[in-house]
Each structure stands twice: as C-alpha cells, then as structure tokens.
Scaffold this motif. Structure first.
Motif, PDB file in Angstrom:
ATOM      1  N   THR A 177      -3.518   7.224  -3.048  1.00 18.57           N
ATOM      2  CA  THR A 177      -3.022   6.179  -2.147  1.00 18.57           C
ATOM      3  C   THR A 177      -3.775   4.984  -2.763  1.00 18.57           C
ATOM      4  O   THR A 177      -5.050   5.012  -2.988  1.00 18.57           O
ATOM      5  CB  THR A 177      -3.583   6.287  -0.497  1.00 18.57           C
ATOM      6  OG1 THR A 177      -3.129   7.194  -0.035  1.00 18.57           O
ATOM      7  CG2 THR A 177      -3.136   4.970   0.369  1.00 18.57           C
ATOM      8  N   TYR A 209      -2.519   0.317  -4.495  1.00 16.65           N
ATOM      9  CA  TYR A 209      -1.516  -0.916  -3.951  1.00 16.65           C
ATOM     10  C   TYR A 209      -0.889  -1.075  -5.523  1.00 16.65           C
ATOM     11  O   TYR A 209      -1.413  -1.005  -6.640  1.00 16.65           O
ATOM     12  CB  TYR A 209      -2.716  -1.891  -3.891  1.00 16.65           C
ATOM     13  CG  TYR A 209      -3.216  -1.695  -2.449  1.00 16.65           C
ATOM     14  CD1 TYR A 209      -2.670  -2.302  -1.217  1.00 16.65           C
ATOM     15  CD2 TYR A 209      -4.582  -1.089  -2.585  1.00 16.65           C
ATOM     16  CE1 TYR A 209      -3.515  -1.935  -0.129  1.00 16.65           C
ATOM     17  CE2 TYR A 209      -5.173  -0.795  -1.235  1.00 16.65           C
ATOM     18  CZ  TYR A 209      -4.512  -1.282  -0.106  1.00 16.65           C
ATOM     19  OH  TYR A 209      -5.306  -1.278   1.045  1.00 16.65           O
ATOM     20  N   LYS A 226       0.900  -1.187  -0.226  1.00 12.35           N
ATOM     21  CA  LYS A 226       0.037   0.185  -0.027  1.00 12.35           C
ATOM     22  C   LYS A 226       0.753   1.323  -0.129  1.00 12.35           C
ATOM     23  O   LYS A 226       1.774   1.461   0.941  1.00 12.35           O
ATOM     24  CB  LYS A 226      -0.828  -0.067   1.284  1.00 12.35           C
ATOM     25  CG  LYS A 226      -1.794   1.171   1.256  1.00 12.35           C
ATOM     26  CD  LYS A 226      -2.855   1.066   2.391  1.00 12.35           C
ATOM     27  CE  LYS A 226      -3.749   2.052   2.513  1.00 12.35           C
ATOM     28  NZ  LYS A 226      -4.725   2.068   3.748  1.00 12.35           N
TER      29      LYS A 226
END
Length: 524
Positions: free
Chosen positions: A124, A126, A117
C-alpha cells in the motif's frame, strides 16, 4: 458508517493507537502538517489523517470521506518503457516501494490533491493520480503520461509562456511563466513538454524552450584558493558515504534473468556501475535475486550488451567519478544558472526596492511589499537578499502559510499573533505550533520582525562560519583541507547545491538591477 478513524500517538501509521473514533465524532484541531492533524478528543491528544476530517458533521447515512469510501480499480497509464513509482508517502521524497509497469491494475483507496493512496498486491502506498486511468491502456499505445522516475533536464523559456494543465491549447492556464525562466523538463512529446516551475507542474510548448540562459545584472567572479587537489578532496568525500538519486546505473545484460520485457532479477551477485562497461566505477554490488527495472539497452565499451536499470533504492552510493564531477567547478562555472551555486551569500544583491516589490513580491500574500525588510535583514546579518526571499517564498508557500499570515499562539493564558517566514523551529509532526513557539521566543510579532530576525538564524549556521556559497555548504572544502576529513556539510546528496539554483536564478531573472559575486574554488 461502520468504520472508525484511528487516533495515534505520533503523526505516523506506526504510532500507537490511542482511540478509535466513530463517524461524526467532534475533534478540536490544534495544528495541521502535511497529511496529519494534531487533534484533541476529550482528554486525549493525538494525530489523525486530515483527509478524514470535515467542517460539517456528516449524517449517519452520508457517503463520508472516511475510510468507508468505496474502492475503485484503475490502471497505470504511462509511456511504454516508463514506470510509475509507488511511494511510502504522498511526496516525491517518499521512499520507493515499487516500480509499476504500464497497465498495472491498482486498487484506489483514497485520493487527496495530486496523490492517490493505492494497494498493489500486498503493498500500500501513494502514486500520482494523473497517471491512473479507469480503462486499461494497451501496452503498445503511445500513452501521454510519464512517470516520476524519468530523468530531468533544465531548460529556459524564450518568451512569456502559458503553463497549462494538459498538453492542449484549449486546456486551462495554471500560470504565466516569464521569459528566461528555468524550468525542469520531464518529457517532450508532440510539441509539448511536461515541466515543473516554482512548485507548479504542467505543460508548455517546446518551441519556446531553449538550453541556454543569460544573466542581466553585473557579475563579479573571484577565486578562492584551497591547499588541496581535486583528487584528494574526492578521496576524502568518498569516505563520507556520499549519495545520489540518479538512475544512471548499469549492469551487464547476462546478469539479468528477465521476468518481462522491462523487469527481471539478478542471476547471481553482480557489480552495478555508473556507466556501460567494466572501465566505469562500481557503484555497489547487488545480491542475487535483486529485482530490477530495465530502463534502456546500450552497447558497452567492453563489447557486451548492458542494461540501464533502476532498483528498489531511491538513494544510492555515489561513485568517485560522480563525486568528482559535482566537485569540479569547471563543470558549472560557464553556465549562468548552475554557476549560482558559487553565489557568495554574504554579499548584497544591491536590489531596487520598488522593482522587487513589483516583479517578485506582488501577490505573494504577507510578503507583498516587504522588499525593504529583506534589504534590512541582508545588511544587518550579511545574507544575500535574493537568497532570503527565495527561502521565504518556499517556506511560506508564497506568503500564504499559517505562520506567514500570523498565527495565534497562546502562552500562559494570553494569545499573541506571531510570524515565522523561514520555517525556523517548525519541525515535522507539529510544524505550525513548534514554529509559532519559536517565533514567540524570538519576539516575532510582525512580518518585518520575522523577516529580519530570522535572517540571523540563517546566517549563523553556515554563512558566518565561512561556508557562504551553496557549494561550500555542501562540500566545505576549507574544512577538508584543514582537517583531512569531511566536516560540517549540509547534505549527503552530491547534487544538492546544483539542485538549489533554479529558483534563485528565476528570481534574479525577473530583475534588471542587481549585482552578483561568485566565489569559485581553485584547487591546487
């Protein structure tokens, strides 16, 4: 210490906040699905991130794995010209938030398994951990990483082949791939290929890969006539908004105002096409200012220079050319693997019990030794045994999931051990508990009962309705010919049927004794 774990009403960061849990708080875990756990804390029941739970109570001074974990700065390490995809969830099915250039600096917030992450600017999401490095790579270096945005091809192993963790003979072996297995190839560099097979990703020697495949068993082909032409069916399907995840999208080079060697924005509203030239179909029209990533530069058929691009969409509108390609059986029938989308799923595979137990189900957890149950299920409900086995292996993680091993389900104060081999009723967010409840309602109190009983559910949806090939599940040409519009289709992805066949082929390839019936559409 000093931070708190959020208890939410749903298994999503958009779920409302029910409570803020202190470090060391005791919770009762009711079920776990993906990155979320359903827990009870006092009188409240909700969802928390699984990665912030531990089996032992942390001390107040310990460096726990909660959100207090120190962040680190790392850099994107992929080939020059490639990009690393930032996704909304820790899955390749997560929506694309951004396409990161080689050398991009990211802040790593946490790492779980193969995903990290990260924060990039105000976003934000992954990314795959293996494409991050602690030192900033030179953008001119030939990096060893490859992003998940790259196009893939299917190849086949010519020998029993080691799948390794990295591109070196000294690297540890993940598994041994049998000869003739279909693998998905992402890239080939210096004699090594990065591939995925049966859920595992690693590296193999390119010298043992080939573009051809064969089937050992008896193959019977029959034709199914439809009172509709291929062009008529294509026109019908185009009205149903078919989708594709291809990166085969092109725009003229003078449409792009470059912001770097591989990125830019559209200077005005422009048509994006499925080929480099104005003679190709328009996929969609993108507005001025749309951010694009330049994947390649090609000479167009119209004399202009064109860019092959990707942009902020995982799924795109398919063009008529693309739809017709996947509709046309002639593009697939001569390939032993892709032709399996025409496998008639209502016909038996005539498999040998001992061979299947030894070559396919050995070591597969609760499914080991259960070949006879799959054969009984196939004969009882008219579903191909290998199709059922493929479905069960996928849904149970090769027989090791909670529902496969037997889950304790409590009803009216009494606890029963239930089994669910096909994930039926196991809905996202509360998959284990919901799947267990469905298994209880059906009386699946043994692995055999779950294998045989679950086959009825699989048969009833599409196979019993006459859509008994993967191709027919996706396109339902009979429905289109009858009603004049697209109806009862399993997916909107034009490549869905094509994408399902590798695993089925790999199962057949392990066997010497079986039969296959292909039902191939014949359009007027």
């Amino acid at each position: 210490k000093g931070s708190h774990l959020i208890l939410r009403s749903t298994a999503s960061t958009s779920g409302s906040v029910l409570a803020s849990l202190d470090p060391g708080t005791s919770v009762t875990v009711l079920s776990t699905s993906g990155e979320w756990s359903k827990v009870q804390v006092g009188s409240k029941t909700g969802y928390v991130h699984t990665e912030y739970l531990t089996s032992t109570k942390p001390s107040s001074t310990s460096n726990s794995s909660s959100s207090t974990t120190k962040t680190t700065t790392k850099y994107v390490n992929v080939d020059k010209g490639s990009h690393l995809i930032l996704r909304s969830t820790a899955s390749t099915s997560g929506s694309v938030l951004a396409s990161l250039d080689p050398g991009t600096s990211v802040t790593v917030l946490s790492t779980s398994g193969e995903w990290s992450k990260v924060q990039v600017g105000n976003k934000t999401g992954y990314v795959h951990t293996e494409y991050l490095t602690s030192t900033k790579p030179s953008t001119s270096d030939d990096q060893s990483g490859n992003s998940d945005s790259e196009q893939t091809v299917t190849k086949y192993t010519t020998a029993d082949l080691n799948l390794r963790k990295s591109n070196s003979t000294s690297s540890s072996v993940i598994t041994v791939i049998p000869k003739g297995t279909a693998v998905t190839v992402y890239s080939e560099t210096n004699g090594w290929a990065r591939v995925t097979v049966n859920g595992n990703t690693g590296y193999v020697s390119t010298k043992y890969l080939t573009g051809g495949a064969t089937l050992n068993g008896k193959v019977t082909t029959v034709e199914q006539d439809y009172d509709i032409s291929l062009s008529q069916l294509t026109n019908i399907e185009m009205k149903a908004s078919p989708q594709t995840d291809t990166n085969n999208r092109y725009v003229r080079s003078d449409a792009v105002k470059k912001t770097s060697s591989t990125t830019g924005t559209l200077d005005g509203s422009w048509n994006v096409r499925d080929g480099a030239g104005t003679n190709y179909d328009v996929a969609e029209t993108l507005p001025s200012g749309t951010s694009v990533t330049i994947l390649d530069t090609v000479a167009g058929t119209d004399g202009h220079t064109w860019y092959k691009i990707s942009y902020n969409k995982t799924w795109k509108n398919a063009t008529a050319n693309e739809v017709e390609y996947y509709l046309n059986p002639k593009n697939f029938i001569n390939d032993p693997v892709s032709s399996l989308q025409f496998l008639k799923l209502s016909t038996t595979a005539n498999i040998d019990v001992n061979e299947v137990n030894q070559k396919i189900l050995a070591g597969k957890g609760t499914l080991a030794g259960k070949a006879q149950s799959f054969i009984t299920a196939a004969k009882t409900y008219g579903v191909n045994e290998l199709y059922l086995i493929s479905h069960a292996l996928l849904e149970t993680g090769n027989g090791t999931s909670q529902l496969a091993k037997g889950y304790p389900y409590t009803y009216k104060g009494k606890t029963y051990t239930v089994y669910n081999m096909y994930g039926i009723g196991a809905y996202d967010g509360n998959a284990v508990e919901d799947g267990a409840a469905y298994a209880y309602s059906q009386g699946w109190f043994s692995p055999e009962a779950a294998i045989i009983g679950g086959a009825r559910f699989i048969a009833n949806g599409y196979i019993s309705a006459g859509q008994d090939t993967l191709y027919a599940m996706r396109w339902n040409p009979s429905g289109a010919a009858t009603y004049g519009y697209a109806t009862h289709q399993y997916a909107t992805d034009i490549g869905w049927a094509y994408k399902q066949v590798n695993e089925i082929y790999n199962l057949y390839n392990l066997l010497d004794s079986y039969s296959i019936t292909l039902e191939v559409p014949n359009y007027k």
